[in-house]
Design a protein around this motif. Sequence first.
Motif, PDB file in Angstrom:
ATOM      1  N   GLU A 181      12.935   6.398  28.829  1.00  0.00           N
ATOM      2  CA  GLU A 181      14.138   6.802  28.096  1.00  0.00           C
ATOM      3  C   GLU A 181      14.100   7.901  27.001  1.00  0.00           C
ATOM      4  OE1 GLU A 181      17.265   5.983  28.873  1.00  0.00           O
ATOM      5  OE2 GLU A 181      17.031   4.442  30.296  1.00  0.00           O
ATOM      6  N   GLU A 182      12.982   7.979  26.336  1.00  0.00           N
ATOM      7  CA  GLU A 182      12.945   8.946  25.261  1.00  0.00           C
ATOM      8  C   GLU A 182      12.403  10.105  25.537  1.00  0.00           C
ATOM      9  OE1 GLU A 182      14.859   8.197  22.738  1.00  0.00           O
ATOM     10  OE2 GLU A 182      15.140   6.216  23.295  1.00  0.00           O
ATOM     11  N   TYR A 183      11.532  10.244  26.734  1.00  0.00           N
ATOM     12  CA  TYR A 183      10.798  11.391  26.941  1.00  0.00           C
ATOM     13  C   TYR A 183      11.538  12.292  28.097  1.00  0.00           C
ATOM     14  CZ  TYR A 183       7.050   9.903  23.952  1.00  0.00           C
ATOM     15  OH  TYR A 183       6.283   9.788  22.994  1.00  0.00           O
ATOM     16  N   ASP A 184      11.535  13.561  27.757  1.00  0.00           N
ATOM     17  CA  ASP A 184      12.060  14.605  28.761  1.00  0.00           C
ATOM     18  C   ASP A 184      11.117  14.814  30.010  1.00  0.00           C
ATOM     19  OD1 ASP A 184      12.749  16.820  29.968  1.00  0.00           O
ATOM     20  OD2 ASP A 184      13.578  17.898  28.083  1.00  0.00           O
ATOM     21  N   GLY A 185      11.413  14.399  31.181  1.00  0.00           N
ATOM     22  CA  GLY A 185      10.577  14.407  32.228  1.00  0.00           C
ATOM     23  C   GLY A 185      10.044  15.860  32.493  1.00  0.00           C
ATOM     24  N   LYS A 186      10.962  16.703  32.206  1.00  0.00           N
ATOM     25  CA  LYS A 186      10.604  18.273  32.632  1.00  0.00           C
ATOM     26  C   LYS A 186       9.701  18.852  31.589  1.00  0.00           C
ATOM     27  CE  LYS A 186      15.104  19.169  34.819  1.00  0.00           C
ATOM     28  NZ  LYS A 186      16.435  19.825  34.521  1.00  0.00           N
ATOM     29  N   LYS A 187       9.437  18.185  30.658  1.00  0.00           N
ATOM     30  CA  LYS A 187       8.621  18.780  29.557  1.00  0.00           C
ATOM     31  C   LYS A 187       7.055  18.234  29.690  1.00  0.00           C
ATOM     32  CE  LYS A 187      11.679  19.942  25.728  1.00  0.00           C
ATOM     33  NZ  LYS A 187      11.889  19.809  24.211  1.00  0.00           N
ATOM     34  N   TYR A 188       7.202  17.095  30.205  1.00  0.00           N
ATOM     35  CA  TYR A 188       5.794  16.395  30.272  1.00  0.00           C
ATOM     36  C   TYR A 188       5.285  15.899  31.630  1.00  0.00           C
ATOM     37  CZ  TYR A 188       6.811  15.745  25.164  1.00  0.00           C
ATOM     38  OH  TYR A 188       7.384  16.087  23.871  1.00  0.00           O
ATOM     39  N   PHE A 189       6.270  15.973  32.557  1.00  0.00           N
ATOM     40  CA  PHE A 189       5.697  15.612  34.104  1.00  0.00           C
ATOM     41  C   PHE A 189       5.823  16.588  34.893  1.00  0.00           C
ATOM     42  CE2 PHE A 189       7.082  12.003  31.682  1.00  0.00           C
ATOM     43  CZ  PHE A 189       6.201  11.194  31.945  1.00  0.00           C
ATOM     44  N   LYS A 190       4.884  16.756  35.998  1.00  0.00           N
ATOM     45  CA  LYS A 190       5.321  17.764  37.082  1.00  0.00           C
ATOM     46  C   LYS A 190       4.120  17.224  38.066  1.00  0.00           C
ATOM     47  CE  LYS A 190       1.006  20.678  35.353  1.00  0.00           C
ATOM     48  NZ  LYS A 190       0.581  21.872  35.233  1.00  0.00           N
ATOM     49  N   ASP A 191       4.853  17.627  39.290  1.00  0.00           N
ATOM     50  CA  ASP A 191       4.194  17.427  40.560  1.00  0.00           C
ATOM     51  C   ASP A 191       2.689  18.033  40.804  1.00  0.00           C
ATOM     52  OD1 ASP A 191       5.599  15.383  41.617  1.00  0.00           O
ATOM     53  OD2 ASP A 191       6.987  16.814  42.436  1.00  0.00           O
ATOM     54  N   ILE A 192       1.654  17.339  41.407  1.00  0.00           N
ATOM     55  CA  ILE A 192       0.549  18.196  41.722  1.00  0.00           C
ATOM     56  C   ILE A 192       0.469  18.053  42.966  1.00  0.00           C
ATOM     57  CG2 ILE A 192      -1.854  18.355  41.364  1.00  0.00           C
ATOM     58  CD1 ILE A 192      -0.588  19.035  38.830  1.00  0.00           C
ATOM     59  N   ASN A 193      -0.075  19.268  43.673  1.00  0.00           N
ATOM     60  CA  ASN A 193      -0.413  19.170  45.202  1.00  0.00           C
ATOM     61  C   ASN A 193      -1.292  18.186  45.581  1.00  0.00           C
ATOM     62  OD1 ASN A 193      -1.270  20.140  47.897  1.00  0.00           O
ATOM     63  ND2 ASN A 193      -0.039  21.816  47.712  1.00  0.00           N
ATOM     64  N   VAL A 194      -1.185  17.291  46.589  1.00  0.00           N
ATOM     65  CA  VAL A 194      -1.938  16.279  46.779  1.00  0.00           C
ATOM     66  C   VAL A 194      -3.405  17.074  47.150  1.00  0.00           C
ATOM     67  CG1 VAL A 194      -2.603  14.486  48.372  1.00  0.00           C
ATOM     68  CG2 VAL A 194      -0.246  14.657  47.548  1.00  0.00           C
ATOM     69  N   LYS A 195      -3.624  18.133  47.614  1.00  0.00           N
ATOM     70  CA  LYS A 195      -4.861  18.679  48.221  1.00  0.00           C
ATOM     71  C   LYS A 195      -5.456  19.208  46.979  1.00  0.00           C
ATOM     72  CE  LYS A 195      -2.986  20.132  52.785  1.00  0.00           C
ATOM     73  NZ  LYS A 195      -2.746  21.179  53.685  1.00  0.00           N
ATOM     74  N   ASP A 196      -4.867  19.618  45.800  1.00  0.00           N
ATOM     75  CA  ASP A 196      -5.326  19.946  44.639  1.00  0.00           C
ATOM     76  C   ASP A 196      -5.834  18.897  43.608  1.00  0.00           C
ATOM     77  OD1 ASP A 196      -5.100  22.540  45.698  1.00  0.00           O
ATOM     78  OD2 ASP A 196      -3.253  22.903  44.872  1.00  0.00           O
ATOM     79  N   ALA A 197      -5.563  17.671  44.074  1.00  0.00           N
ATOM     80  CA  ALA A 197      -5.900  16.654  42.911  1.00  0.00           C
ATOM     81  C   ALA A 197      -6.966  16.030  42.949  1.00  0.00           C
ATOM     82  CB  ALA A 197      -4.773  15.601  43.324  1.00  0.00           C
TER      83      ALA A 197
END
Length: 360
Positions: A181-197
């Motif tokens: 509830e407290e954290y801004d998803g756009k600032k702390y989370f992002k998608d990583i390409n499965v092939k690059d993980a």
Amino acid sequence: MNKKWSILILTLVLSMTMALTGCTSKQDPKEAMKSATGNLAKMTSYEMKSKVIIKDLQVSTADTANKEAASQVMSMLKDAEITVDGVYQSEPMQTELTAGINLKGDMSMSFNIPMVMTKEKLYVKIPKIPMLPLPENLINKYLILDLKELAEQEGKKFNPEAFDTKKTQQLGNEILNSLFEEYDGKKYFKDINVKDANLPEGVDAKQVVQFNVTNENVKEAAEVFVNKALPKILDILAKDEYRDMVGLTKEEIDKAKSDLNSTSNQDQISKGLNDLKNHLKINQFYVNTAIDKKDFPSYRSSVINVEMNDPETKDNVKLSVELTSQNTKVNEKQTFKIGIPKDEDTVTMEQLQNEMGAAY
């Protein structure tokens, strides 16, 4: 950096690492977190593999009395590997783990410690450990610990709810939701390409989500945790259904809330947050979570590379750690390799004490 502030930073790191176990969908990150916690509660059985590698550990201290001890610890832990492989099922409750310790420094050694846990008992296999002389007739026996008896010996009432997996999951869900509830998803989370993980062979992921903290956002992340998330977490722990389970009294929780809100502590926390950039350097801190087609977190990899200094003690710490964990066969019928040890393969604590004699 004072001790209280160090504890808050550590709590933040651990809490956000836990939070990443819940990433499950490509919807809005915050909403994905909420739905993911529900899926974690649906994991009634699974196989697990975890590994921690201490890539680097350097400690410099002005305390001459502790310098030699710190040097020995660093020597032992450099490049050390700790593994935990096991199986879990909720009904009937049974967990089987094998912890592996592989030290590669000047005191190189390796050994495994198998463990079995049921609702009321814990079995720990006694390993043959270099430099620790144990009677041969104890080696490979299982030390049996009756959790109810241990509680009574300590003058406490045995609380089976402390080992209630379903209730523990419910508590975890509420805590994680309060964080989301407290954290801004756009600032702390992002998608990583499965092939690059860099996922290991056999991990079939439909999505990989990364949580990332940098020097630029660590102060804000800490402020959000301390000032917004932590008070809500304390309110959750104060609930009747959780308070006894975690072994806290209402008075202890109320005191923690009072201390957190006191003017002196608020001033201390505020100063610590403002000074954070001078005492903590984040070279890398991220957690990647792979989500499978059933929306379960199937694999996690974390890198923590930080440098910390304490202006009061003049202590400096450099730490670089890599962590991975993998869950397979989720909600399938599990096979236990060890099983419940037979009576002839176990020893009690009293028997262990008698065998060890004066050395114990």
